[in-house]
Design an enzyme around this catalytic site. Structure first.
Site, PDB file in Angstrom:
ATOM      1  N   SER A 245      61.078  32.495  64.161  1.00 55.28           N
ATOM      2  CA  SER A 245      61.862  31.564  63.348  1.00 55.28           C
ATOM      3  C   SER A 245      61.782  30.142  63.896  1.00 55.28           C
ATOM      4  O   SER A 245      61.596  29.934  65.099  1.00 55.28           O
ATOM      5  CB  SER A 245      63.318  32.014  63.303  1.00 55.28           C
ATOM      6  OG  SER A 245      63.851  32.014  64.604  1.00 55.28           O
ATOM      7  N   GLU A 266      54.250  29.178  65.992  1.00 55.12           N
ATOM      8  CA  GLU A 266      53.916  29.527  64.608  1.00 55.12           C
ATOM      9  C   GLU A 266      55.227  29.945  63.972  1.00 55.12           C
ATOM     10  O   GLU A 266      55.771  30.997  64.310  1.00 55.12           O
ATOM     11  CB  GLU A 266      52.864  30.644  64.611  1.00 55.12           C
ATOM     12  CG  GLU A 266      52.065  30.681  63.342  1.00 55.12           C
ATOM     13  CD  GLU A 266      52.685  31.628  62.356  1.00 55.12           C
ATOM     14  OE1 GLU A 266      53.505  31.144  61.540  1.00 55.12           O
ATOM     15  OE2 GLU A 266      52.354  32.809  62.387  1.00 55.12           O
ATOM     16  N   CYS A 300      55.356  34.912  57.046  1.00 57.72           N
ATOM     17  CA  CYS A 300      55.636  33.496  57.289  1.00 57.72           C
ATOM     18  C   CYS A 300      54.929  32.605  56.275  1.00 57.72           C
ATOM     19  O   CYS A 300      55.435  31.568  55.888  1.00 57.72           O
ATOM     20  CB  CYS A 300      55.248  33.108  58.708  1.00 57.72           C
ATOM     21  SG  CYS A 300      53.612  33.653  59.150  1.00 57.72           S
ATOM     22  N   GLU A 397      63.754  29.291  53.811  1.00 57.76           N
ATOM     23  CA  GLU A 397      62.891  30.474  53.870  1.00 57.76           C
ATOM     24  C   GLU A 397      63.766  31.717  53.666  1.00 57.76           C
ATOM     25  O   GLU A 397      64.721  31.932  54.407  1.00 57.76           O
ATOM     26  CB  GLU A 397      62.225  30.530  55.250  1.00 57.76           C
ATOM     27  CG  GLU A 397      61.278  31.685  55.400  1.00 57.76           C
ATOM     28  CD  GLU A 397      60.559  31.667  56.753  1.00 57.76           C
ATOM     29  OE1 GLU A 397      61.239  31.448  57.767  1.00 57.76           O
ATOM     30  OE2 GLU A 397      59.338  31.883  56.769  1.00 57.76           O
TER      31      GLU A 397
HETATM   32  P1  NAI Z   1      63.397  35.336  65.857  1.00 61.07           P
HETATM   33  O1  NAI Z   1      62.714  34.044  65.849  1.00 61.07           O
HETATM   34  O2  NAI Z   1      64.785  35.402  66.347  1.00 61.07           O
HETATM   35  O3  NAI Z   1      62.569  36.388  66.727  1.00 61.07           O
HETATM   36  C1  NAI Z   1      61.196  36.315  67.016  1.00 61.07           C
HETATM   37  C2  NAI Z   1      60.960  36.735  68.464  1.00 61.07           C
HETATM   38  O4  NAI Z   1      61.584  35.818  69.351  1.00 61.07           O
HETATM   39  C3  NAI Z   1      61.530  38.084  68.842  1.00 61.07           C
HETATM   40  O5  NAI Z   1      60.642  38.729  69.732  1.00 61.07           O
HETATM   41  C4  NAI Z   1      62.821  37.732  69.558  1.00 61.07           C
HETATM   42  O6  NAI Z   1      63.249  38.709  70.479  1.00 61.07           O
HETATM   43  C5  NAI Z   1      62.428  36.477  70.278  1.00 61.07           C
HETATM   44  N1  NAI Z   1      63.528  35.572  70.619  1.00 61.07           N
HETATM   45  C6  NAI Z   1      64.721  35.435  69.985  1.00 61.07           C
HETATM   46  N2  NAI Z   1      65.460  34.486  70.594  1.00 61.07           N
HETATM   47  C7  NAI Z   1      64.710  34.006  71.622  1.00 61.07           C
HETATM   48  C8  NAI Z   1      64.914  33.003  72.608  1.00 61.07           C
HETATM   49  N3  NAI Z   1      66.027  32.282  72.657  1.00 61.07           N
HETATM   50  N4  NAI Z   1      63.939  32.770  73.494  1.00 61.07           N
HETATM   51  C9  NAI Z   1      62.786  33.465  73.441  1.00 61.07           C
HETATM   52  N5  NAI Z   1      62.553  34.429  72.551  1.00 61.07           N
HETATM   53  C10 NAI Z   1      63.488  34.698  71.636  1.00 61.07           C
HETATM   54  O7  NAI Z   1      63.322  35.937  64.417  1.00 61.07           O
HETATM   55  P2  NAI Z   1      64.282  37.046  63.791  1.00 61.07           P
HETATM   56  O8  NAI Z   1      65.690  36.928  64.217  1.00 61.07           O
HETATM   57  O9  NAI Z   1      63.663  38.323  64.073  1.00 61.07           O
HETATM   58  O10 NAI Z   1      64.205  36.646  62.282  1.00 61.07           O
HETATM   59  C11 NAI Z   1      65.048  35.603  61.786  1.00 61.07           C
HETATM   60  C12 NAI Z   1      64.331  34.767  60.771  1.00 61.07           C
HETATM   61  O11 NAI Z   1      63.196  34.183  61.361  1.00 61.07           O
HETATM   62  C13 NAI Z   1      63.784  35.521  59.578  1.00 61.07           C
HETATM   63  O12 NAI Z   1      64.731  35.667  58.589  1.00 61.07           O
HETATM   64  C14 NAI Z   1      62.663  34.631  59.162  1.00 61.07           C
HETATM   65  O13 NAI Z   1      63.162  33.616  58.328  1.00 61.07           O
HETATM   66  C15 NAI Z   1      62.150  34.046  60.430  1.00 61.07           C
HETATM   67  N6  NAI Z   1      60.962  34.729  60.949  1.00 61.07           N
HETATM   68  C16 NAI Z   1      59.772  34.121  60.837  1.00 61.07           C
HETATM   69  C17 NAI Z   1      58.632  34.746  61.265  1.00 61.07           C
HETATM   70  C18 NAI Z   1      57.305  34.126  61.158  1.00 61.07           C
HETATM   71  O14 NAI Z   1      56.327  34.821  61.202  1.00 61.07           O
HETATM   72  N7  NAI Z   1      57.211  32.842  61.041  1.00 61.07           N
HETATM   73  C19 NAI Z   1      58.671  36.091  61.817  1.00 61.07           C
HETATM   74  C20 NAI Z   1      59.986  36.636  61.952  1.00 61.07           C
HETATM   75  C21 NAI Z   1      61.076  35.971  61.508  1.00 61.07           C
END
Ligand code: NAI
Length: 794
Positions: A245, A266, A300, A397
């Site tokens: 995110s 990304e 994404c 998004e």
């Molecule tokens: P997120 O961004 O929280 O998680 C992605 C990864 O980052 C996971 O492995 C998580 O454990 C890790 N993470 C979380 N907080 C962190 C921190 N402070 N420091 C380092 N690593 C950390 O995404 P989440 O909660 O799974 O999904 C939330 C929203 O994010 C979704 O609704 C979507 O809008 C977006 N998203 C976008 C993606 C993309 O491919 N661009 C993929 C997944 C989610």
């Protein structure tokens, strides 16, 4: 149902894929999975665990270790220990290992595909036909880069230990996108998979060890955001590569600021899907299905904003609804379904809330009456029409199977609507008119553009965003460079602190070279008075006042950025023209050599020969970048489809440049020239101590046909101006050279609009050495690669 009924409805019956092997594997790990560190599995040092669930049923799937800071310590230590021998093994040897991983994935393709479908909830059809083959392709492709590294990338070296954090939407594919290039090019890895989908990464690690990958080269630490955060902050990690995110991307950018870690992000997207009235309608309808209902829209780069030419809008929407009526939502292991489950309850709630908000804001929602399984987390394909461009659902998004539709009247309006987003990951253009499609594609602010196609990916073609979709690329040569650093920069040493400025003697003792007027700022092609009407005194090493420069403030920076933004014609000017103007700048600087030599000797205290060398090298630098201006081209890739992908080097936009004290003329030219050569517009802050050199430069610019606004110069206090530039949301990239604090401030404050940064972390550059101070390493930082996919034929 009788046979007659089947014939009547022509409905597909369920075609479930067997999951026995996966269930057996999960059973063998019933006690819980550990982290994969140093070639083997071990429990978390904290003893804490997490439970993962099957999105399709909500039932428990596995118990995994919750990584603590100590586990990250262990994993980084294992990776650091393995790194030197992994690097020393050489590209050819590493290639053998990466090929072995590719083959391992293919041998176990079914196991991976079923496990991924269970763990993530996505259809087996997708894991089997897309995710897993692409994973193998990624390892094969990067095995090739390993093989070629010693000859083709010989002027670069690996970064060291790389921390990689990946999301849940493509668990194994994101692993491949990150792990394959990192390992191929001689780095070792600590990977943190998403907390909800760690299983294919653990299976991969287990099988990689069996495939002979040396211990410590790949480490997998499972856990949540706290585990990721410990990895981000670890001092033994030289790079963080993140997909997820935009919010977490911002946190990571702030946390790594000033650490010297390299970073690629990304992030999210809200990609436009543009349909012109001459598009092949059937093709475009199938395109929409692929764009937003692939992986339940949890992509994404999902084409989530449908922009349809007014004349065909109603017909298109009606046809799309008909097509939606035939989609099937069901259990991911059913081979006959189109859409599986949403990853988890919180995501499902988020989608519901956003759709409700859309309806509240006046949109009309359509969901086909196709039913969804009662158990598990499912959401039907949804279309929102009558959406306002500024509404929440058109800007946020949703990350779910929800398409929002709008109409446009003209191609210009389509481009404006498409670019009306803080994101810029991907875009899709549908038209049978190739001239129109190829006119639109370069105008879209997106890292990937698909013409008459969508969601095409390949290891040879870079992928990554513009704007708040992040920076850095994965795949292609540009992706390979993200895991390398120039050897020429490896020997840079911390900059020596500048000696304190001497105490100024009486102000009437001007040096002979002094100017008797306060130099102004240079904004929009004109010398302008500083907004505050203050000036800074420039003092020679002997303590004599040699002149004054304008003391720029926030308002001056804002004006300079506005002037730079206005000078957008420079980005689309011919490369020939840009080359010519850089030549003129060099020639006109040459014509004033004596003046600059005089100024440098008095202002910096260098002797005449040294000053002469500085001016001459600065002139050469202009000539070098004039030469490069029409030669730093992109590439034409041949991904495995009938068609090509054009990798275009595009300017980044408005660049802020913070210049160091050393060699003040040469460093200034070395930084602004490559950016200008590639079509960027620049707001430069010259060295605070030696700002007069820029004031002298105004005359050079005024005689060189440089269009107003392409190069703006604001003199003043470096730190104050740096902060304003870093905070400014209309600045796209900042290059910061100077003391380490400047680098840190720039990185930490760049999070507003996620601007790109290129900083020296307080390491001094030898501006006289062309290997260190000019050429491709600077040009690469001056462009962003846009990949335009153009399939051939019908
Ligand atoms: P997120 O961004 O929280 O998680 C992605 C990864 O980052 C996971 O492995 C998580 O454990 C890790 N993470 C979380 N907080 C962190 C921190 N402070 N420091 C380092 N690593 C950390 O995404 P989440 O909660 O799974 O999904 C939330 C929203 O994010 C979704 O609704 C979507 O809008 C977006 N998203 C976008 C993606 C993309 O491919 N661009 C993929 C997944 C989610």
């Amino acid at each position: 149902m009788s046979v007659a009924d089947y014939f009547d409805s022509l409905d597909y019956g369920p075609a479930p894929e067997a999951d026995d092997n996966v269930r057996d594997w999960l059973k063998s790990h019933e006690a819980g999975f550990g982290h994969f560190i140093g070639g083997g599995f071990r429990p978390s040092r904290s003893g804490k665990t997490l439970v993962t669930h099957e999105p399709a049923t909500g039932e428990k799937l596995a118990k995994i270790a919750l990584g603590a800071a100590e586990d990250i310590d262990d994993a980084v230590a294992a990776a650091a220990k393995a790194q030197s021998s992994w690097e020393a093994a050489g590209g050819r040897q590493r290639a053998r290992h990466i090929y072995a991983l590719a083959r391992m994935v293919q041998r176990h393709a079914r196991l991976f595909a079923v496990l991924e479908a269970l763990d993530n909830g996505k259809p087996i059809r997708e894991t089997r036909d897309l995710d897993i083959p692409l994973v193998a392709r990624h390892f094969y492709h990067h095995a090739g880069w390993a093989e070629l590294q010693d000859s083709e990338l010989a002027d670069h070296q690996p970064l060291g230990v790389v921390g990689q954090i990946i999301p849940w939407n493509f668990p194994l594919l994101m692993l491949a996108w990150k792990v394959a290039p990192a390992l191929a090019l001689g780095n070792t890895v600590v990977l943190k998979p998403a907390e909800s989908t760690p299983l294919t990464a653990l299976l991969f690690a287990e099988l990689a060890a069996r495939a002979g990958l040396p211990a410590g080269v790949l480490n997998v630490v499972t856990g949540d955001g706290s585990t990721g955060s410990a990895l981000v902050k670890h001092e033994g990690v030289q790079k963080i590569a993140f997909t997820g995110s935009t919010d977490v991307g911002r946190i990571i950018r702030a946390e790594t600021a000033g650490s010297g870690k390299s970073l690629t992000l990304e992030l999210g997207g809200k990609s436009p899907f543009i349909v012109f009235d001459d598009a092949d309608m059937d093709g475009a309808i199938e395109g929409v299905v692929d764009a937003i209902w692939f992986n339940q829209g949890q992509v994404c780069c999902a084409g989530s904003r449908l922009l349809v030419h007014e004349g065909i809008h109603d017909r298109f929407i009606a046809r799309l609804k008909e097509r939606m009526d035939t989609l099937r939502v069901g259990h991911p292991l059913d081979k006959a379904i189109d859409m599986g489950a949403i990853i988890e309850k919180s995501q499902l709630d988020r989608i519901r809330t956003l759709v409700d908000k859309g309806v509240e804001e006046g949109a009309e929602a359509y969901t086909p009456d196709i039913g969804t399984p009662k158990k598990g987390f499912f959401y039907p394909p949804t279309l929102l029409t009558g959406v306002e461009p500024a509404s929440t659902v058109a800007t946020e998004e949703i990350f779910g199977p929800v398409m929002v539709a709008m109409s446009f009247r003209t191609p210009d309006e389509a481009v404006a609507l498409a670019n009306n987003s803080r994101y810029g990951l991907a875009a899709s253009v549908w038209s049978e008119n190739i001239s129109l499609a190829l006119d639109i594609a370069p105008q879209l602010k997106a890292g990937v553009v698909w013409v008459n196609a969508t969601n095409l990916f390949d290891a040879a073609v870079g992928f990554g965003g513009y704007r708040e979709s992040g920076y850095g690329r994965e795949g292609g040569l540009e992706g390979a460079y993200e895991y390398l650093k120039p050897k020429a920069w490896a020997a840079r040493k911390p900059r020596k602190p500048a000696p304190p400025l001497p105490v100024v003697e009486a102000t009437d003792s001007f040096e002979p070279m002094s100017v008797d007027r306060t130099a102004k700022l240079y904004i929009g092609g004109k010398q302008t008075r500083p907004d505050g009407n203050y000036s800074l005194t420039i003092v020679s090493p002997k303590g004599k006042v040699i002149g004054e420069v304008g003391e720029g403030n926030r308002k001056d920076i804002r004006n300079a950025v506005a002037a730079a933004r206005k000078a957008g014609g420079w980005a689309t000017a011919s490369t020939h023209l840009r080359a010519q103007i850089l030549y003129y700048l060099g020639e006109n600087l040459a014509a004033r050599t004596d003046e600059f030599v005089g100024r440098l000797t008095v202002m910096t205290g260098v002797n005449k020969a040294q000053a002469q060398k500085e001016v001459e090298t600065a002139i050469d630098r202009f000539f070098t970048y004039a030469a490069w201006a029409d030669k730093f081209d992109g590439a034409v890739h041949s991904p495995p489809l009938r068609g090509v992908a054009l990798a275009m080097n595009e300017p980044i936009g408005v660049a802020g440049v913070i210049c160091p004290d050393e060699a003040p003329l040469l460093s200034f030219v070395s930084l602004v020239a490559p950016l200008m050569a590639m079509g960027n517009r620049v707001v430069a802050v010259p060295s605070e101590r030696y700002g007069l050199i820029a004031a002298d430069f105004y005359q050079v610019m005024e005689t060189s046909d440089l269009p107003g606004g392409v190069l703006n110069i604001v003199t003043g206090h470096t730190m104050e101006l740096t902060k304003t530039l870093a905070d400014h949301d209309d600045v796209d990239i900042i290059w910061a050279f100077g003391d380490g604090e400047v680098s840190e401030v720039v990185e930490a404050r760049s999070v507003g609009n996620m601007k790109r940064t290129f900083v020296d972390n307080g390491l001094a550059t030898n501006w006289y050495d062309p290997k260190v101070a000019e050429g491709r390493n600077f040009l690469r930082q001056s462009v962003q690669v846009k990949n335009i996919w153009i399939p051939y034929g019908e």
